[in-house]
Design a protein around this motif. Structure first.
Motif, PDB file in Angstrom:
ATOM      1  N   ASP A 193      47.818  43.704  88.582  1.00 45.46           N
ATOM      2  CA  ASP A 193      47.605  43.607  87.137  1.00 45.46           C
ATOM      3  C   ASP A 193      47.842  44.947  86.470  1.00 45.46           C
ATOM      4  OD1 ASP A 193      46.889  40.911  86.718  1.00 45.46           O
ATOM      5  OD2 ASP A 193      44.884  41.283  87.481  1.00 45.46           O
ATOM      6  N   TYR A 195      46.967  46.896  82.711  1.00 42.05           N
ATOM      7  CA  TYR A 195      46.126  46.793  81.524  1.00 42.05           C
ATOM      8  C   TYR A 195      46.439  47.944  80.576  1.00 42.05           C
ATOM      9  CZ  TYR A 195      43.524  43.910  84.814  1.00 42.05           C
ATOM     10  OH  TYR A 195      43.174  42.977  85.749  1.00 42.05           O
ATOM     11  N   THR A 352      54.037  46.955  87.405  1.00 42.76           N
ATOM     12  CA  THR A 352      53.103  47.202  88.497  1.00 42.76           C
ATOM     13  C   THR A 352      53.842  47.734  89.725  1.00 42.76           C
ATOM     14  OG1 THR A 352      53.269  44.897  89.247  1.00 42.76           O
ATOM     15  CG2 THR A 352      51.509  45.419  87.688  1.00 42.76           C
TER      16      THR A 352
END
Length: 357
Positions: A193, A195, A352
């Motif tokens: 993930d 962010y 990522t």
């Protein structure tokens, strides 16, 4: 890393359980730990506990009983050999010039960690359901180690976007057939993930905590005064006041953002803690080698280590080492370890890609 944000994500994935399930699971966890949890669960790297039989997972720290060491008094100090290593590292750190994050650049804080996951296999859970009304015993537990990689990019202008990437955990070591079975039955819940946190605030509005000179502005710069401050702030937490003092120092060092001046202060302070010794002359963590300094905590069955380079004053990482077997993991297993690398970079990644390496 924002611990509250992580905890909320973990809890969101837990399916509903009946009150009886909760009671049985809690009782089993407490028996396996052989001690009540410490009051602050965010103080140490967390181990994941998996109850395969109830399809639930929870995150907790392997902690010990709360015992206060008595009146403060004057610190006796670390073992002379450990004190000498810490003193050398403190002296070296005082000559280090911290990197400067220029306009448009980012401070990259990368954490490479290994944590333990513990739980029951389907077969052991079925035996517990059939023979003990679902109540687990310590012997039902097994465990394995899994890697965790994440990084945070902090902009030179703190009001800008902070970027964080968290990679899915991957099993890296098992401990016999039951441990291998648990890995095979486990389904990865994490994914890679990325962010974006405007002005360093998470989606829940909480600021990401960084330990730097500003955060530590009110700390005493005298090692003895700092140790007394740590004793006072920790209160009754931990298995002993001296053991918890070393944990306090390790927690802050592993943030990766402690400036050289404070690293030097922390090393000098650790040298004042009674019971601190050299636990490994040549300890390697994430490909870097240094001297492990730690303190045995017999009551809760683990040892806290910090690993430092006495020649350069660099902080290599920290780890928690089992002093007795737990969940098929033998004594001497590092059930939690973190190695933090801090670098100044020109840009934060778009995806990522961190997780591909």
């Amino acid at each position: 890393m924002d611990e509250i944000s992580l905890l909320n994500r973990v809890r969101a994935d837990i399916p509903a359980r009946s009150p009886d399930d909760v009671i049985r699971g809690r009782a089993a966890l407490l028996r396996a730990m052989q001690a009540p949890p410490a009051p602050d669960p965010a103080r140490r790297p967390r181990q994941r506990w998996i109850w395969v039989g109830s399809a639930a997972a929870a995150t907790c720290a392997l902690t010990g009983a709360i015992v206060f060491g008595g009146a403060l008094g004057a610190p006796v100090g670390a073992d002379p050999a450990a004190a000498a290593v810490l003193g050398s590292a403190a002296t070296a750190a005082r000559s280090v010039v911290d990197p400067v994050v220029g306009p448009g650049q980012y401070l990259e804080v990368r954490t490479d960690a290994v944590y333990s996951a513990m739980g029951t296999t389907e077969a052991d859970a079925e035996v517990a359901r059939r023979e003990r009304d679902g109540n687990l015993e310590e012997g039902d537990m097994t465990g394995f180690l899994e890697s965790s990689v994440q990084a945070l990019w902090v902009p030179s202008e703190r009001s800008g976007d902070w970027i964080e990437v968290r990679c899915a955990r991957t099993p890296v070591q098992t401990f016999g057939p039951r441990s291998e079975t648990l890995v095979a039955e486990w389904e990865a819940s994490g994914v890679n993930d990325r962010y974006v946190f405007p002005a360093g605030k998470t989606e829940y509005g909480a600021p990401i905590t960084m330990f730097d000179a500003d955060t530590a502005a009110d700390l005493p710069r005298d090692p003895r005064q700092l140790l007394e401050r740590i004793y006072r702030d920790n209160g009754n937490a931990g298995p002993s006041r001296d053991g918890e003092a070393l944990v306090w120092i390790a927690d802050r060092l592993r943030s990766g953002t402690v400036p050289a001046e404070l690293r030097s202060l922390f090393y000098d302070t650790a040298a004042l803690i009674p019971g601190v010794t050299i636990t490994e002359e040549q300890a390697t963590l994430n490909g870097r080698t240094g001297t492990a300094i730690g303190r045995d905590e017999g009551q809760n069955g683990f040892r806290q280590d910090i690993i430092i380079d006495p020649e350069t004053g660099a902080f290599i990482g920290e780890r928690q080492v089992l002093l007795r077997p737990v969940a098929d993991m033998p004594a001497g297993t590092a059930t939690g370890s973190t190695s933090v690398t801090t670098t100044v970079v020109d840009a934060a990644p778009e995806g990522t890609s961190l997780c591909a390496g």
